[in-house]
Design a protein around this motif. Sequence first.
Motif, PDB file in Angstrom:
ATOM      1  N   MET A   1       0.852  -1.174   0.000  1.00 39.47           N
ATOM      2  CA  MET A   1       0.000   0.000   0.000  1.00 39.47           C
ATOM      3  C   MET A   1       0.893   1.230   0.000  1.00 39.47           C
ATOM      4  N   LYS A   2       0.576   2.143  -0.893  1.00 43.04           N
ATOM      5  CA  LYS A   2       1.321   3.387  -1.008  1.00 43.04           C
ATOM      6  C   LYS A   2       0.890   4.325   0.120  1.00 43.04           C
ATOM      7  N   THR A   3       1.841   5.119   0.639  1.00 39.60           N
ATOM      8  CA  THR A   3       1.560   6.087   1.693  1.00 39.60           C
ATOM      9  C   THR A   3       1.856   7.485   1.172  1.00 39.60           C
ATOM     10  N   MET A   4       1.014   8.440   1.559  1.00 42.66           N
ATOM     11  CA  MET A   4       1.156   9.799   1.060  1.00 42.66           C
ATOM     12  C   MET A   4       0.684  10.786   2.122  1.00 42.66           C
ATOM     13  N   GLN A   5       1.334  11.951   2.197  1.00 47.98           N
ATOM     14  CA  GLN A   5       0.921  12.990   3.129  1.00 47.98           C
ATOM     15  C   GLN A   5      -0.304  13.716   2.573  1.00 47.98           C
ATOM     16  N   VAL A   6      -1.052  14.364   3.449  1.00 54.37           N
ATOM     17  CA  VAL A   6      -2.286  15.041   3.065  1.00 54.37           C
ATOM     18  C   VAL A   6      -2.037  16.068   1.963  1.00 54.37           C
ATOM     19  N   ARG A   7      -1.013  16.886   2.105  1.00 53.58           N
ATOM     20  CA  ARG A   7      -0.789  17.938   1.099  1.00 53.58           C
ATOM     21  C   ARG A   7      -0.483  17.347  -0.268  1.00 53.58           C
ATOM     22  N   ASP A   8       0.252  16.230  -0.314  1.00 53.69           N
ATOM     23  CA  ASP A   8       0.534  15.582  -1.593  1.00 53.69           C
ATOM     24  C   ASP A   8      -0.725  14.920  -2.152  1.00 53.69           C
ATOM     25  N   ALA A   9      -1.559  14.391  -1.267  1.00 53.84           N
ATOM     26  CA  ALA A   9      -2.803  13.760  -1.705  1.00 53.84           C
ATOM     27  C   ALA A   9      -3.750  14.792  -2.313  1.00 53.84           C
ATOM     28  N   LYS A  10      -3.778  15.987  -1.730  1.00 54.24           N
ATOM     29  CA  LYS A  10      -4.621  17.057  -2.280  1.00 54.24           C
ATOM     30  C   LYS A  10      -4.181  17.398  -3.704  1.00 54.24           C
ATOM     31  N   ALA A  11      -2.879  17.482  -3.893  1.00 56.60           N
ATOM     32  CA  ALA A  11      -2.341  17.872  -5.194  1.00 56.60           C
ATOM     33  C   ALA A  11      -2.587  16.808  -6.260  1.00 56.60           C
ATOM     34  N   GLY A  12      -2.580  15.546  -5.867  1.00 60.81           N
ATOM     35  CA  GLY A  12      -2.745  14.464  -6.835  1.00 60.81           C
ATOM     36  C   GLY A  12      -3.987  13.632  -6.601  1.00 60.81           C
ATOM     37  N   HIS A  31       0.569  14.521   9.763  1.00 61.47           N
ATOM     38  CA  HIS A  31       1.628  14.666  10.770  1.00 61.47           C
ATOM     39  C   HIS A  31       2.306  13.331  11.042  1.00 61.47           C
ATOM     40  N   GLY A  32       2.466  12.538   9.994  1.00 58.44           N
ATOM     41  CA  GLY A  32       3.182  11.264  10.106  1.00 58.44           C
ATOM     42  C   GLY A  32       2.362  10.099  10.625  1.00 58.44           C
ATOM     43  N   LYS A  33       1.102  10.337  10.963  1.00 60.29           N
ATOM     44  CA  LYS A  33       0.248   9.265  11.478  1.00 60.29           C
ATOM     45  C   LYS A  33      -0.841   8.938  10.474  1.00 60.29           C
ATOM     46  N   PRO A  34      -1.184   7.658  10.301  1.00 57.73           N
ATOM     47  CA  PRO A  34      -2.257   7.293   9.368  1.00 57.73           C
ATOM     48  C   PRO A  34      -3.569   7.970   9.758  1.00 57.73           C
ATOM     49  N   ALA A  35      -4.229   8.592   8.756  1.00 57.09           N
ATOM     50  CA  ALA A  35      -5.478   9.310   9.019  1.00 57.09           C
ATOM     51  C   ALA A  35      -6.630   8.775   8.184  1.00 57.09           C
ATOM     52  N   ALA A  36      -6.336   8.297   6.983  1.00 60.13           N
ATOM     53  CA  ALA A  36      -7.398   7.823   6.094  1.00 60.13           C
ATOM     54  C   ALA A  36      -6.782   6.894   5.051  1.00 60.13           C
TER      55      ALA A  36
END
Length: 80
Positions: A1-12, A31-36
């Motif tokens: 499973m790929k992991t991505m930060q919120v700001r990068d997820a918003k952009a892509g 902030h480095g913790k899984p959120a969704a």
Amino acid sequence: MKTMQVRDAKAGFSALIEAAEKGEPTMITKHGKPAAAIVSVEDALKLHPERKLNFGEFLLTYPGGIDLERNPSPSREIDL
């Protein structure tokens, strides 16, 4: 499973949706913790089926089971 930060997820976001459609889930961190997680509809329905139980089926899901006994004593007499 790929992991991505919120700001990068918003952009892509569009690319994440396309990946999920292909069966490639993505974990979103804040902030480095899984959120969704973004997963395909099929995977989401496996976790949370849309089918809702009717009232009788809901009662049968009670973990203690159903152990009902009828009182064999006769009913009392009532003057109406």
